[in-house]
Design an enzyme around this catalytic site. Structure first.
Site, PDB file in Angstrom:
ATOM      1  N   VAL A   6      -3.392  40.157  50.837  1.00 14.21           N
ATOM      2  CA  VAL A   6      -3.293  40.291  52.296  1.00 14.21           C
ATOM      3  C   VAL A   6      -2.086  41.102  52.737  1.00 14.21           C
ATOM      4  O   VAL A   6      -1.957  41.407  53.928  1.00 14.21           O
ATOM      5  CB  VAL A   6      -3.252  38.901  52.985  1.00 14.21           C
ATOM      6  CG1 VAL A   6      -4.557  38.159  52.775  1.00 14.21           C
ATOM      7  CG2 VAL A   6      -2.060  38.081  52.498  1.00 14.21           C
ATOM      8  N   TYR A   7      -1.197  41.455  51.838  1.00 13.39           N
ATOM      9  CA  TYR A   7      -0.040  42.262  52.229  1.00 13.39           C
ATOM     10  C   TYR A   7      -0.520  43.666  52.610  1.00 13.39           C
ATOM     11  O   TYR A   7      -1.026  44.419  51.770  1.00 13.39           O
ATOM     12  CB  TYR A   7       0.973  42.362  51.093  1.00 13.39           C
ATOM     13  CG  TYR A   7       1.729  41.088  50.780  1.00 13.39           C
ATOM     14  CD1 TYR A   7       1.555  39.925  51.520  1.00 13.39           C
ATOM     15  CD2 TYR A   7       2.632  41.046  49.724  1.00 13.39           C
ATOM     16  CE1 TYR A   7       2.250  38.769  51.220  1.00 13.39           C
ATOM     17  CE2 TYR A   7       3.337  39.888  49.411  1.00 13.39           C
ATOM     18  CZ  TYR A   7       3.140  38.754  50.163  1.00 13.39           C
ATOM     19  OH  TYR A   7       3.833  37.602  49.845  1.00 13.39           O
ATOM     20  N   SER A   8      -0.356  43.994  53.878  1.00 13.31           N
ATOM     21  CA  SER A   8      -0.786  45.298  54.408  1.00 13.31           C
ATOM     22  C   SER A   8      -2.239  45.599  54.053  1.00 13.31           C
ATOM     23  O   SER A   8      -2.585  46.720  53.658  1.00 13.31           O
ATOM     24  CB  SER A   8       0.151  46.415  53.911  1.00 13.31           C
ATOM     25  OG  SER A   8       1.430  46.292  54.482  1.00 13.31           O
ATOM     26  N   ASP A   9      -3.084  44.584  54.169  1.00 13.42           N
ATOM     27  CA  ASP A   9      -4.531  44.736  53.928  1.00 13.42           C
ATOM     28  C   ASP A   9      -4.836  45.352  52.572  1.00 13.42           C
ATOM     29  O   ASP A   9      -5.746  46.179  52.439  1.00 13.42           O
ATOM     30  CB  ASP A   9      -5.165  45.587  55.034  1.00 13.42           C
ATOM     31  CG  ASP A   9      -5.057  44.949  56.408  1.00 13.42           C
ATOM     32  OD1 ASP A   9      -5.081  43.698  56.477  1.00 13.42           O
ATOM     33  OD2 ASP A   9      -4.933  45.685  57.403  1.00 13.42           O
ATOM     34  N   GLY A  10      -4.081  44.931  51.551  1.00 15.14           N
ATOM     35  CA  GLY A  10      -4.327  45.417  50.200  1.00 15.14           C
ATOM     36  C   GLY A  10      -3.506  46.626  49.823  1.00 15.14           C
ATOM     37  O   GLY A  10      -3.449  46.998  48.633  1.00 15.14           O
TER      38      GLY A  10
END
Length: 343
Positions: free
Chosen positions: A61-65
């Protein structure tokens, strides 16, 4: 760089790891953390490896992958030199099954993480939160299958309560599944809740703490002072609403103690806060983050020296809070050998 065992796994990790939450810069939360691209990520990773820091942590989930993708690109050709840690189970898509710890989502999320990271195995996979809708037996069975398939090597959790972690361990023991050996947990001088239940459980169950946000969500950077507004550029302007709360007077009391110790040691406030954590029981590794090379080198200076016992005691006193029931009676000595516990 010193190393420690990751819980009872027999696997060693450096006492400092690097958190790649600053990679990517997508979304309201992660854009405030940083926007490191592949080129800068390569430079930061090179500095880490030169210092003996080879554990790199991220999440789907960090920066949408994007964090995973940038980390994977930055370590290309150096996979054998690094320990890759990532997290899954938070919502990572719009579909009904793009969240949680169901067998469907775990298998698909692991495969997607492997693709973004550009590797065929993950050294440490942690469940990002407890999924109360999926039977624990199914969760542990699926994770064990992924370990046996060679996609995962070690398992951990993050943001679990004590009973959730203990129930998972009990299920693993009952059926002979792989156990959790790591707990990526929030822990700092301004956030000591880990000590009440999760630390004793970790000692009993052989679970190593991998500490996130060791500087209390940016509160222990040395830039926050009593009677002064938040400095310009502080990420707390944008992210305070996401951060665990801290009572203001307690924060200033801790910062005052850190300033005193900084003056005595010649070390920075963040270095002292990190060094304090490295002395705590069950801590296997502390994740440091950095938006740039200067911040990274500053944080790397937290190792190679030690606080005195008196300085540790002073920081303990400044940051101490009264634990909640049922831990309070043990903390204040009410349940001592001479005073039986009330019925």
């Amino acid at each position: 760089m010193d190393t420690r065992f990751l819980g009872n796994s027999g696997f060693k990790v450096p006492v400092l790891g690097f958190g790649a939450g600053t990679f990517g810069g997508k979304g309201p939360l992660f854009s405030a953390w940083g926007n490191t691209d592949v080129a800068e990520a390569r430079r930061l990773i090179e500095i880490c490896l030169e210092a003996g820091v080879n554990l790199f942590d991220t999440a789907d989930v960090y920066s949408d992958g994007a964090s995973e993708s940038i980390l994977g690109a930055a370590i290309q050709g150096r996979r054998d030199e690094v320990i890759l840690s990532t997290k899954i189970s938070l919502r990572a898509g719009e579909g009904a099954n793009d969240v949680g710890a169901s067998r469907h989502h775990l298998i698909r999320a692991v495969d997607r993480a492997l693709q973004r990271l550009g590797t065929d195995y993950i050294d440490l996979l942690q469940l990002h939160h407890f999924d109360a809708q999926t039977p624990v037996e199914q969760v542990m069975s699926t994770l064990d299958d992924l370990v046996r398939a060679g996609k995962l090597r070690y398992l951990g959790v993050s943001n679990y309560s004590g009973w959730q972690l203990m129930k998972s361990q009990a299920v693993a023991d009952r059926y002979g599944y792989s156990r959790f050996v790591a707990n990526q947990t929030y822990y700092s001088l301004v956030g000591r809740d880990y000590e009440w239940e999760l630390m004793p459980l970790a000692q009993d169950q052989g679970v190593g703490a991998v500490v996130w946000s060791p500087l209390g969500w940016g509160r222990l950077t040395g830039k926050i002072r009593r009677g002064q507004p938040l400095p310009e550029g502080s990420r707390l302007h944008d992210t305070a609403g996401f951060a665990p709360p801290v009572e203001e007077e307690r924060l200033y009391r801790i910062v005052d103690a850190l300033d005193e110790v900084a003056a005595e040691t010649g070390k920075s406030v963040p270095q002292i806060a990190l060094n304090w954590l490295l002395r705590r029981p069950t801590v296997s590794s502390v994740l440091i983050g950095a938006r740039n090379e200067e911040q990274l080198r500053q944080n790397l200076g937290a190792v190679g020296w030690s606080l005195s016992a008196e300085q540790v005691a002073r920081l303990d006193d400044a940051s101490r809070v009264t634990p909640p029931y049922p831990y309070y009676p043990y903390w204040n000595g009410m349940f001592s050998e001479r005073t039986p516990a009330p019925v």
